[in-house]
Each structure stands twice: as structure tokens, then as C-alpha cells.
Motif scaffolding. Structure first.
Motif, PDB file in Angstrom:
ATOM      1  N   VAL A   6       4.137   3.828  -1.232  1.00 29.28           N
ATOM      2  CA  VAL A   6       4.140   4.735  -2.380  1.00 29.28           C
ATOM      3  C   VAL A   6       5.304   5.701  -2.215  1.00 29.28           C
ATOM      4  CG1 VAL A   6       2.839   6.484  -3.640  1.00 29.28           C
ATOM      5  CG2 VAL A   6       1.639   4.571  -2.589  1.00 29.28           C
ATOM      6  N   THR A   7       6.086   5.842  -3.251  1.00 24.66           N
ATOM      7  CA  THR A   7       7.228   6.757  -3.217  1.00 24.66           C
ATOM      8  C   THR A   7       7.099   7.753  -4.369  1.00 24.66           C
ATOM      9  OG1 THR A   7       8.570   5.353  -4.644  1.00 24.66           O
ATOM     10  CG2 THR A   7       8.736   4.962  -2.262  1.00 24.66           C
ATOM     11  N   PRO A   8       7.775   8.888  -4.246  1.00 30.32           N
ATOM     12  CA  PRO A   8       7.769   9.831  -5.372  1.00 30.32           C
ATOM     13  C   PRO A   8       8.336   9.203  -6.652  1.00 30.32           C
ATOM     14  CG  PRO A   8       8.576  10.912  -3.398  1.00 30.32           C
ATOM     15  CD  PRO A   8       8.443   9.455  -3.076  1.00 30.32           C
ATOM     16  N   GLU A   9       9.294   8.292  -6.504  1.00 29.04           N
ATOM     17  CA  GLU A   9       9.863   7.617  -7.664  1.00 29.04           C
ATOM     18  C   GLU A   9       8.819   6.759  -8.364  1.00 29.04           C
ATOM     19  OE1 GLU A   9      11.317   7.426  -4.565  1.00 29.04           O
ATOM     20  OE2 GLU A   9      12.899   8.892  -4.931  1.00 29.04           O
ATOM     21  N   LEU A  10       7.973   6.085  -7.594  1.00 27.47           N
ATOM     22  CA  LEU A  10       6.901   5.274  -8.178  1.00 27.47           C
ATOM     23  C   LEU A  10       5.944   6.156  -8.973  1.00 27.47           C
ATOM     24  CD1 LEU A  10       5.209   2.663  -8.498  1.00 27.47           C
ATOM     25  CD2 LEU A  10       4.060   3.318  -6.385  1.00 27.47           C
ATOM     26  N   GLU A  39      -6.633   9.140 -12.873  1.00 29.09           N
ATOM     27  CA  GLU A  39      -7.198   8.838 -11.554  1.00 29.09           C
ATOM     28  C   GLU A  39      -6.227   7.999 -10.719  1.00 29.09           C
ATOM     29  OE1 GLU A  39     -10.006   9.849  -9.981  1.00 29.09           O
ATOM     30  OE2 GLU A  39     -10.279  11.228 -11.657  1.00 29.09           O
ATOM     31  N   VAL A  40      -5.537   7.056 -11.370  1.00 30.09           N
ATOM     32  CA  VAL A  40      -4.540   6.239 -10.671  1.00 30.09           C
ATOM     33  C   VAL A  40      -3.434   7.129 -10.130  1.00 30.09           C
ATOM     34  CG1 VAL A  40      -2.733   4.498 -11.007  1.00 30.09           C
ATOM     35  CG2 VAL A  40      -5.018   4.107 -11.912  1.00 30.09           C
ATOM     36  N   ILE A  41      -2.950   8.053 -10.951  1.00 28.60           N
ATOM     37  CA  ILE A  41      -1.879   8.958 -10.517  1.00 28.60           C
ATOM     38  C   ILE A  41      -2.353   9.821  -9.351  1.00 28.60           C
ATOM     39  CG2 ILE A  41      -0.476  10.946 -11.219  1.00 28.60           C
ATOM     40  CD1 ILE A  41      -0.372   9.626 -14.040  1.00 28.60           C
ATOM     41  N   ALA A  42      -3.559  10.345  -9.444  1.00 26.01           N
ATOM     42  CA  ALA A  42      -4.103  11.178  -8.361  1.00 26.01           C
ATOM     43  C   ALA A  42      -4.238  10.368  -7.072  1.00 26.01           C
ATOM     44  CB  ALA A  42      -5.448  11.766  -8.770  1.00 26.01           C
ATOM     45  N   TYR A  43      -4.679   9.111  -7.196  1.00 28.53           N
ATOM     46  CA  TYR A  43      -4.821   8.246  -6.025  1.00 28.53           C
ATOM     47  C   TYR A  43      -3.464   7.967  -5.385  1.00 28.53           C
ATOM     48  CZ  TYR A  43      -5.975   4.188  -3.190  1.00 28.53           C
ATOM     49  OH  TYR A  43      -6.118   3.318  -2.145  1.00 28.53           O
ATOM     50  N   LEU A  44      -2.450   7.700  -6.203  1.00 21.28           N
ATOM     51  CA  LEU A  44      -1.114   7.463  -5.659  1.00 21.28           C
ATOM     52  C   LEU A  44      -0.587   8.699  -4.941  1.00 21.28           C
ATOM     53  CD1 LEU A  44       0.549   5.435  -8.550  1.00 21.28           C
ATOM     54  CD2 LEU A  44      -0.181   4.582  -6.316  1.00 21.28           C
ATOM     55  N   LYS A  45      -0.856   9.867  -5.477  1.00 19.08           N
ATOM     56  CA  LYS A  45      -0.424  11.118  -4.819  1.00 19.08           C
ATOM     57  C   LYS A  45      -1.117  11.291  -3.476  1.00 19.08           C
ATOM     58  CE  LYS A  45       0.924  13.663  -8.953  1.00 19.08           C
ATOM     59  NZ  LYS A  45       0.633  14.825  -9.821  1.00 19.08           N
ATOM     60  N   ARG A  46      -2.428  10.971  -3.426  1.00 21.37           N
ATOM     61  CA  ARG A  46      -3.147  11.062  -2.149  1.00 21.37           C
ATOM     62  C   ARG A  46      -2.591  10.060  -1.141  1.00 21.37           C
ATOM     63  NH1 ARG A  46      -7.721  11.378  -5.554  1.00 21.37           N
ATOM     64  NH2 ARG A  46      -8.245   9.226  -5.065  1.00 21.37           N
ATOM     65  N   LEU A  47      -2.271   8.843  -1.601  1.00 21.84           N
ATOM     66  CA  LEU A  47      -1.682   7.850  -0.700  1.00 21.84           C
ATOM     67  C   LEU A  47      -0.335   8.320  -0.162  1.00 21.84           C
ATOM     68  CD1 LEU A  47      -2.342   4.355  -2.318  1.00 21.84           C
ATOM     69  CD2 LEU A  47      -3.263   5.248  -0.195  1.00 21.84           C
ATOM     70  N   LEU A  48       0.469   8.939  -1.017  1.00 17.45           N
ATOM     71  CA  LEU A  48       1.771   9.447  -0.588  1.00 17.45           C
ATOM     72  C   LEU A  48       1.602  10.521   0.477  1.00 17.45           C
ATOM     73  CD1 LEU A  48       4.847   9.431  -0.941  1.00 17.45           C
ATOM     74  CD2 LEU A  48       4.546  11.154  -2.735  1.00 17.45           C
ATOM     75  N   GLN A  50      -0.999  10.917   2.506  1.00 15.29           N
ATOM     76  CA  GLN A  50      -1.539  10.268   3.695  1.00 15.29           C
ATOM     77  C   GLN A  50      -0.447   9.494   4.424  1.00 15.29           C
ATOM     78  OE1 GLN A  50      -4.449   7.259   2.866  1.00 15.29           O
ATOM     79  NE2 GLN A  50      -5.219   7.229   4.935  1.00 15.29           N
ATOM     80  N   GLN A  51       0.377   8.823   3.668  1.00 16.14           N
ATOM     81  CA  GLN A  51       1.457   8.022   4.229  1.00 16.14           C
ATOM     82  C   GLN A  51       2.478   8.910   4.953  1.00 16.14           C
ATOM     83  OE1 GLN A  51       3.072   4.968   1.534  1.00 16.14           O
ATOM     84  NE2 GLN A  51       4.847   6.280   1.447  1.00 16.14           N
ATOM     85  N   SER A  52       2.730  10.107   4.437  1.00 15.90           N
ATOM     86  CA  SER A  52       3.699  10.998   5.066  1.00 15.90           C
ATOM     87  C   SER A  52       3.108  11.682   6.297  1.00 15.90           C
ATOM     88  CB  SER A  52       4.215  12.035   4.077  1.00 15.90           C
ATOM     89  OG  SER A  52       3.166  12.867   3.662  1.00 15.90           O
ATOM     90  N   ASP A  53       1.759  11.798   6.345  1.00 15.59           N
ATOM     91  CA  ASP A  53       1.104  12.433   7.487  1.00 15.59           C
ATOM     92  C   ASP A  53       0.977  11.498   8.682  1.00 15.59           C
ATOM     93  OD1 ASP A  53       0.825  14.733   6.032  1.00 15.59           O
ATOM     94  OD2 ASP A  53      -1.271  14.374   5.494  1.00 15.59           O
TER      95      ASP A  53
END
Length: 61
Positions: A6-10, A39-48, A50-53
Motif C-alpha cells: 500500500v502506498t500513499p499514491e494508491l 471503509e476501503v479507504i480507511a482499511y488501506l490507511k491502516r495497512l499503510l 501498519q506497513q510503515s511500523d
């Protein structure tokens, strides 16, 4: 080279594809779809986040 899932661009592209706010002219079904899109957008933000942590574990790939 490994890329992040997941990227900020996505997230930006997904947000551009979905309406920002519901309209009064939307049917109940369209509002339900809009809620699902948010909800999809919120989930992608949470994945981003988590991925950065978490560091990338190459052994499990």
C-alpha cells in the motif's frame, strides 16, 4: 526490488475514484456503497500505517 503493498499514491487514486461525500440524491443502496468505499479507504490507511511500523521480513516472503 520490493515495493510496498500500500502506498500513499494508491490511497490518493482510490480516493479520487470514490465520491468525497454522499449526495442527498443518492438512494439508500448508493449510500451503502459509499459507506463501503469509505471503509476501503480507511482499511488501506491502516495497512499503510501498519506497513510503515513493521520492518519488511524477507524470510517470510
Amino acid at each position: 526490488m520490493l515495493q510496498a503493498i500500500v502506498t500513499p499514491e494508491l490511497i490518493d487514486r482510490v480516493q479520487q475514484a470514490f465520491p468525497v461525500a454522499p449526495s442527498r440524491l443518492m438512494t439508500q443502496r448508493e449510500i451503502d456503497h459509499w459507506i463501503g468505499q469509505q471503509e476501503v479507504i480507511a482499511y488501506l490507511k491502516r495497512l499503510l500505517e501498519q506497513q510503515s511500523d513493521e520492518p519488511l521480513d524477507l524470510e517470510n516472503l
